[in-house]
Design a protein around this motif. Structure first.
Motif, PDB file in Angstrom:
ATOM      1  N   ARG A   1      -7.571 -11.996   3.092  1.00 48.72           N
ATOM      2  CA  ARG A   1      -7.797 -10.732   2.709  1.00 48.72           C
ATOM      3  C   ARG A   1      -7.899  -9.671   3.613  1.00 48.72           C
ATOM      4  NH1 ARG A   1     -12.322 -10.116  -1.304  1.00 48.72           N
ATOM      5  NH2 ARG A   1     -11.597  -7.995  -1.422  1.00 48.72           N
TER       6      ARG A   1
ATOM      7  N   TYR B   1      -3.389   0.764   5.516  1.00 47.22           N
ATOM      8  CA  TYR B   1      -2.227   0.765   5.202  1.00 47.22           C
ATOM      9  C   TYR B   1      -1.189   0.241   6.314  1.00 47.22           C
ATOM     10  CZ  TYR B   1       2.588   3.021   4.690  1.00 47.22           C
ATOM     11  OH  TYR B   1       4.105   3.121   4.794  1.00 47.22           O
TER      12      TYR B   1
ATOM     13  N   SER C   1       0.895  -1.061  -0.079  1.00 46.39           N
ATOM     14  CA  SER C   1       0.095   0.046  -0.037  1.00 46.39           C
ATOM     15  C   SER C   1       0.908   1.235   0.086  1.00 46.39           C
ATOM     16  CB  SER C   1      -0.843   0.083   1.162  1.00 46.39           C
ATOM     17  OG  SER C   1      -1.436  -1.230   1.759  1.00 46.39           O
TER      18      SER C   1
ATOM     19  N   CYS D   1       3.766  -0.626  -6.883  1.00 50.10           N
ATOM     20  CA  CYS D   1       2.733  -1.402  -7.361  1.00 50.10           C
ATOM     21  C   CYS D   1       3.438  -2.486  -8.015  1.00 50.10           C
ATOM     22  CB  CYS D   1       2.105  -0.758  -8.494  1.00 50.10           C
ATOM     23  SG  CYS D   1       2.955   0.216  -9.579  1.00 50.10           S
TER      24      CYS D   1
ATOM     25  N   ARG E   1      -3.676  -7.342   0.444  1.00 51.92           N
ATOM     26  CA  ARG E   1      -4.450  -6.334   0.459  1.00 51.92           C
ATOM     27  C   ARG E   1      -5.912  -6.316   0.215  1.00 51.92           C
ATOM     28  NH1 ARG E   1      -2.624  -0.304  -2.415  1.00 51.92           N
ATOM     29  NH2 ARG E   1      -4.491   0.409  -2.099  1.00 51.92           N
ATOM     30  N   GLY E   2      -6.947  -5.800   0.828  1.00 52.49           N
ATOM     31  CA  GLY E   2      -8.261  -5.829   0.532  1.00 52.49           C
ATOM     32  C   GLY E   2      -8.730  -5.206  -0.723  1.00 52.49           C
ATOM     33  N   GLU E   3      -7.836  -4.140  -1.290  1.00 51.67           N
ATOM     34  CA  GLU E   3      -8.428  -3.748  -2.563  1.00 51.67           C
ATOM     35  C   GLU E   3      -7.802  -4.571  -3.784  1.00 51.67           C
ATOM     36  OE1 GLU E   3      -6.966  -2.014  -0.245  1.00 51.67           O
ATOM     37  OE2 GLU E   3      -7.699  -0.050  -0.098  1.00 51.67           O
ATOM     38  N   MET E   4      -7.049  -5.498  -3.375  1.00 56.49           N
ATOM     39  CA  MET E   4      -6.640  -6.281  -4.469  1.00 56.49           C
ATOM     40  C   MET E   4      -7.522  -7.535  -4.915  1.00 56.49           C
ATOM     41  SD  MET E   4      -2.549  -6.469  -4.136  1.00 56.49           S
ATOM     42  CE  MET E   4      -1.419  -5.207  -3.694  1.00 56.49           C
ATOM     43  N   MET E   5      -8.746  -7.047  -5.436  1.00 53.21           N
ATOM     44  CA  MET E   5      -9.623  -7.965  -5.463  1.00 53.21           C
ATOM     45  C   MET E   5      -9.509  -8.963  -6.872  1.00 53.21           C
ATOM     46  SD  MET E   5     -13.374  -6.179  -4.679  1.00 53.21           S
ATOM     47  CE  MET E   5     -12.713  -4.438  -4.890  1.00 53.21           C
TER      48      MET E   5
ATOM     49  N   ARG F   1       1.580  -6.317  -6.734  1.00 51.02           N
ATOM     50  CA  ARG F   1       0.302  -6.503  -7.376  1.00 51.02           C
ATOM     51  C   ARG F   1       0.600  -7.193  -8.532  1.00 51.02           C
ATOM     52  NH1 ARG F   1      -2.557  -1.217  -8.800  1.00 51.02           N
ATOM     53  NH2 ARG F   1      -1.251  -1.290 -10.354  1.00 51.02           N
TER      54      ARG F   1
ATOM     55  N   GLY G   1      -8.138  -2.984   3.755  1.00 51.17           N
ATOM     56  CA  GLY G   1      -7.672  -1.697   3.213  1.00 51.17           C
ATOM     57  C   GLY G   1      -6.969  -0.405   4.176  1.00 51.17           C
TER      58      GLY G   1
END
Ligand code: FMN
Ligand code: SF4
Length: 445
Positions: A170, A175, A89, A94, A128-132, A97, A173
């Protein structure tokens, strides 16, 4: 081997661009799982020696020796956990990811070898939660590895039967859950607050048991280290940092992106050779070398190699000053210049409002502070507010010194390094671009 000799060597990104690289069949057809097959013919101490020999250093930010970390697991530990930190995060970063999306099986193999080496039977990936999208890809890869018998089935090894389970978890979100002890609390179902250290996770980590926490990129280097040898990996890098380095370049360059490059390549070559120069061929003003928590470099400093030690100790870089003329000391004899950090390089040209840039960074850390310790909770708020009013041209007399004073008050006085993640870049921006800040003081009529 210098960085020029290692040019072109790809380890963790070698399957980028290969069709269906996230599928097990594609991974095994390219030599996948050969590292594990070789690993289990050796006893764990021999593998640990190989990783130590490789000079692999953690790619999560601090650059700590991976072999050394693994060796901290107490001999008498009854249960050992391995946790892969995939919470990426840090602004500007990046790489994990992409690694997760393109080559999840390399991570699973790396984790399996690491688990065999340290004696872990159940490993976790904290994503990371946002990395669906990536979570789906990684879960599908774990399922494939179970079906193929790499996971969840006993393997005959030089050290007796070995079986590993991997669970994907998971995040939600925050940091701060990238900080390893906050991550462990979160994984246990508790609030994601960092723990006081010592004890370090290697002694008392997940569920109070001995635990190794490693970054995605760190673990993905392990299969090749075993297959090709620690010496091979060490020689690819610089004297004390083995292997390659992934950098994710953003900002005012013509070709931003995620690149796997030789360890030790200078920033100048990265910007003007790999990334094609500055957009519109404008002059460079500076760069953030490894995620937003790292102090910036100015345009005169770009000949420094991208490497853990050089960025801290290169004599060509000026000392970061806490106040004019007073160098900021990181302790242990290390003078802080900057650090290689997470590999997130943010390049900015001469049109950049560095005060606004710094204010944006400060607001991020103020927002993400978990609030447990006063210097961080209050200090990051002050840095954000004072920087923001300076950026708006509404700075008060003394604001520039106030920022340095608050930053020095945070650093070294907090439970976790989020405090420094705000204080260090603040001090770095003030040292390198003090004039820009002073120009933003409110004009008194
Ligand atoms: C506030 C904070 C956030 C962090 N976020 C991450 C992260 O997202 N990913 C990561 O690998 N390490 C992160 N770290 C570093 C971890 O605490 C830990 O050092 C790292 O995962 C160890 O792996 P390595 O030895 O392979 O680098 C963070 C540290 C701090 C203080
Ligand atoms: S330094 Fe900040 S983020 Fe870390 S524990 Fe203290 S308050 Fe929380």
């Amino acid at each position: 081997m210098g960085w020029q000799d290692a040019k072109g060597t790809k380890i963790v990104t070698r399957n980028f661009g290969v069709a269906n690289s996230h599928k097990l069949a594609v991974y095994t057809s390219g030599g996948g799982w050969e590292g594990f097959k070789k690993a289990i013919t050796a006893a764990p101490p021999a593998l640990l020696d190989e990783v130590k020999k490789s000079n692999l250093r953690g790619r999560g930010g601090a650059g700590f020796s991976t072999g050394m970390k693994w060796s901290f697991i107490p001999k008498e530990a009854k249960r050992v956990y391995l946790v892969c930190n995939a919470d990426e995060s840090e602004p500007g970063t990046c790489k994990d990811r992409e690694l997760l999306a393109y080559d999840p099986h390399m991570l699973i193999e790396g984790m399996t070898i690491a688990s065999y080496t340290v004696g872990c039977k159940h490993a976790y990936i904290y994503i990371r939660g946002e990395m669906m999208r990536e979570a789906k890809i990684v879960q599908a890869a774990i399922d494939e590895a179970y079906e193929a018998g790499w996971l969840g089935r006993e393997h005959a090894t030089a050290n007796g039967p070995f079986k590993l389970d991997i669970t994907l978890h998971r995040g939600a979100g925050a940091y701060i859950c990238g900080e390893e002890t906050a991550l462990l609390n979160s994984l246990e179902g508790q609030r994601g607050w960092p723990r006081l250290k010592p004890p370090f996770p290697a002694v008392k980590g997940l569920f109070k048991e001995a635990t190794i926490v490693n970054n995605v990129e760190t673990l993905m280097n392990v299969p090749d280290i075993v297959l090709k040898g620690g010496d091979w990996f060490a020689k690819l890098g610089t004297a004390k940092s083995g292997g390659t380095r992934i950098v994710c370049v953003s900002g005012h360059v013509k070709k931003p992106g995620v690149y796997e490059l030789p360890m030790g390549i200078p920033f100048r070559d990265l910007i003007y050779d790999v990334c094609g120069g500055i957009v519109g061929d404008r002059p460079l003003k500076g760069l953030i070398p490894g995620g937003s928590s790292m102090p910036p470099l100015d345009a005169s400093e770009i000949d420094v190699p991208i490497e853990f030690d050089a960025l801290m100790t290169d004599p060509r870089i000026k000392d970061v000053e806490a106040k004019p003329g007073v160098p900021f000391d990181l302790g242990g004899g290390r003078r802080l210049k900057t650090m290689a950090g997470s590999g997130g390089v943010v390049v900015f040209d001469d049109s950049t409002d560095v005060v606004a840039l710094c204010a944006r960074i400060m607001r991020f850390y103020a927002h993400e502070s978990c609030g447990q310790c006063t210097p961080c909770r209050e200090g990051t708020g002050w840095l954000a507010r004072v920087c923001t009013r300076l950026a708006a041209g509404d700075g008060r007399p003394g604001d520039v010194d106030l920022l340095a004073h608050v930053a020095v008050g945070i650093a070294g006085n907090t439970i976790c390094a989020l405090g420094e993640a705000a204080a260090w870049p603040m001090l770095g921006f003030l040292t390198k671009f003090r004039g820009d800040f002073e120009q933003r003081l409110r004009k008194v009529a």
